[in-house]
Scaffold this active site. Structure first.
Site, mmCIF file in Angstrom:
data_model
loop_
_atom_site.group_PDB
_atom_site.id
_atom_site.type_symbol
_atom_site.label_atom_id
_atom_site.label_comp_id
_atom_site.label_asym_id
_atom_site.label_seq_id
_atom_site.Cartn_x
_atom_site.Cartn_y
_atom_site.Cartn_z
ATOM 1 N N ASN A 154 43.631 39.733 37.042
ATOM 2 C CA ASN A 154 44.339 38.590 36.451
ATOM 3 C C ASN A 154 45.702 38.968 35.884
ATOM 4 O OD1 ASN A 154 42.517 39.934 34.549
ATOM 5 N ND2 ASN A 154 43.318 38.520 33.045
ATOM 6 N N CYS A 209 45.142 37.737 23.734
ATOM 7 C CA CYS A 209 43.752 37.494 23.383
ATOM 8 C C CYS A 209 43.621 36.048 22.915
ATOM 9 C CB CYS A 209 43.266 38.490 22.344
ATOM 10 S SG CYS A 209 44.268 38.536 20.869
HETATM 11 N N1 PLP Z 1 37.688 36.408 34.920
HETATM 12 C C1 PLP Z 1 39.011 36.461 35.160
HETATM 13 C C2 PLP Z 1 39.533 37.494 36.098
HETATM 14 C C3 PLP Z 1 39.875 35.547 34.552
HETATM 15 O O1 PLP Z 1 41.177 35.606 34.797
HETATM 16 C C4 PLP Z 1 39.330 34.576 33.667
HETATM 17 C C5 PLP Z 1 40.211 33.634 32.950
HETATM 18 O O2 PLP Z 1 41.305 33.991 32.532
HETATM 19 C C6 PLP Z 1 37.938 34.550 33.465
HETATM 20 C C7 PLP Z 1 37.156 35.488 34.106
HETATM 21 C C8 PLP Z 1 37.287 33.529 32.557
HETATM 22 O O3 PLP Z 1 37.310 32.252 33.151
HETATM 23 P P1 PLP Z 1 36.959 30.932 32.288
HETATM 24 O O4 PLP Z 1 38.191 30.612 31.515
HETATM 25 O O5 PLP Z 1 36.630 29.852 33.292
HETATM 26 O O6 PLP Z 1 35.814 31.240 31.416
#
Ligand code: PLP
Length: 384
Positions: free
Chosen positions: A152, A324
């Site tokens: 991300n 965060c």
């Molecule tokens: N995993 C990754 C790689 C993400 O970028 C995010 C959100 O930023 C999440 C999990 C969590 O997703 P959600 O906001 O739908 O809980």
């Protein structure tokens, strides 16, 4: 400024797609509980099942493999906490580049958690997984391996295909966080090795608060929220039919919209433009395959908190990539794992594009970036 003019933070959350908005509003006008057998209930059930088909299609999954959850974080927690319990694993492997949703869920199992490193390009060190599997095999231990497909922060595409070859035929289990990949690259869930994959609605233009866990049949006993038997017993709680309908509509519309925005060209223009302004720009993960909608970079000496505040005042919303939930800019564990010096990573910023992005956004951003860098250079009495 309460409404920033230009949104450059699609990896945090994508703007609501018009198709998703229409589906959401239409569903909100319906009354009832999708589990009821009367006409009102059946109308809501139809919306959910249509959305299941749409999400399954985008994921390359069977309809029965899609379980709707309240977020990707919930889906991830179900996969890891519920998976560890249901499969009776002895330890969890997580990469050092995981989202907190994954690393915290691994901790919450109470099992030993082994961290797998990233290399300087941001790629998961597959050889460390090989070692960990060998050690587990000789100790007769079962592992749950948890990795992400696209990072991300950096957009780096992980070598999940190589990890699948290792874990697929073994007695161990594989969970993949595909939140940042969904809709942008093929997941082919049914024909690939992962036992479970998590995806999120709000990264593809649905509202926040809806996600899905893709589960292979043998993982059907993986549970987190028990209750009224919804989602064929795999996730209790009355379904949010409106959010699910919006997720389905987004899944149907997102790929074309995203492709049409030509985001990789926007990233290329942004990076080239930033380099002209700040020739010492460092782009993290540049040598690895990247998903194409995101760039994560730093100008040595320019702190991200200062730069982001300057950009924000100009109505440009960018991210540090590692904010965060308190809204503070925290140090990036991803860049630290890549061996980026703390001083440089204090300057890390993430610009991410998506379905609504245009070249005008990039131009406005480069103008703002030029001003911020120019101000920094004049304050420090030198060129950036
Ligand atoms: N995993 C990754 C790689 C993400 O970028 C995010 C959100 O930023 C999440 C999990 C969590 O997703 P959600 O906001 O739908 O809980």
């Amino acid at each position: 400024m309460t409404h920033p003019a230009i949104y450059l933070d699609h990896n945090a959350s994508a703007p609501l797609l018009p198709e998703a908005r229409a589906a959401l509003l239409a569903a909100l006008d319906l009354t009832g509980n999708p589990s009821s057998v009367h006409g009102h209930g059946r109308a809501l059930r139809n919306l959910i099942e249509t959305a299941r088909t749409q999400v399954a299609k985008l994921a390359g999954a069977e309809r029965t493999q899609v379980v709707f959850t309240g977020s990707a974080t919930e889906a991830i927690t179900q996969a890891i906490v519920g998976g560890a319990r249901a499969f009776g694993v002895d330890a969890i492997l997580v990469s050092a580049g995981e989202h907190a949703a994954v690393s915290k869920a691994a901790e919450a199992t109470g099992l030993p958690v082994r961290q797998i490193g990233l290399d300087a390009h941001g790629l998961i060190k597959v050889e460390e997984i090989v070692e960990a599997i060998k050690a587990a095999d000789s100790a007769g231990m079962k592992l749950l391996v948890c990795v992400h497909l696209v990072n991300n922060e950096t957009g780096v595409i992980q070598p999940v295909d190589r990890i699948e070859v290792l874990v697929g035929p073994s007695p161990h289990y594989l969970f993949v966080d595909a939140v940042q990949a969904f809709g942008k690259m093929a997941l082919e869930f049914s024909s690939r090795a992962p036992d479970m994959v998590a995806v999120s609605g709000h990264k593809i233009g649905a509202p926040a608060g809806i996600g899905a866990l893709l589960m292979k049949g043998h993982a059907d006993q993986v549970r987190l929220i028990h209750g009224g038997g919804q989602e064929t017993g795999r996730r209790g709680g009355t379904e949010s039919a409106a959010a699910i309908a919006a997720f389905g509509a987004a899944a149907a519309a997102f790929p074309t919209r995203f492709y049409d925005a030509n985001v990789s060209e926007l990233v290329r223009v942004a990076e080239d433009g930033m380099r002209l302004i700040a020739p010492n720009l460092v782009v993290f993960g540049e040598r690895a395959d990247r998903i194409g909608n995101v760039t994560n970079f730093a100008v040595p000496g320019l702190k991200n908190a200062v730069a982001m505040m300057g950009l924000d005042l100009m109505g440009l919303s960018v991210s540090s990539g590692s904010a965060c939930s308190s809204g503070k800019v925290g140090p990036s564990h991803v860049l630290a794992a890549m061996g980026v010096a703390a001083e440089l990573s204090e300057g890390a910023m993430r610009v991410s594009f998506g379905w609504s992005s245009t070249i005008a956004d990039v131009e406005a951003y480069l103008k703002g970036f030029g001003e911020v860098v120019g101000r920094h250079a004049s304050r420090h009495g030198r060129a950036a």
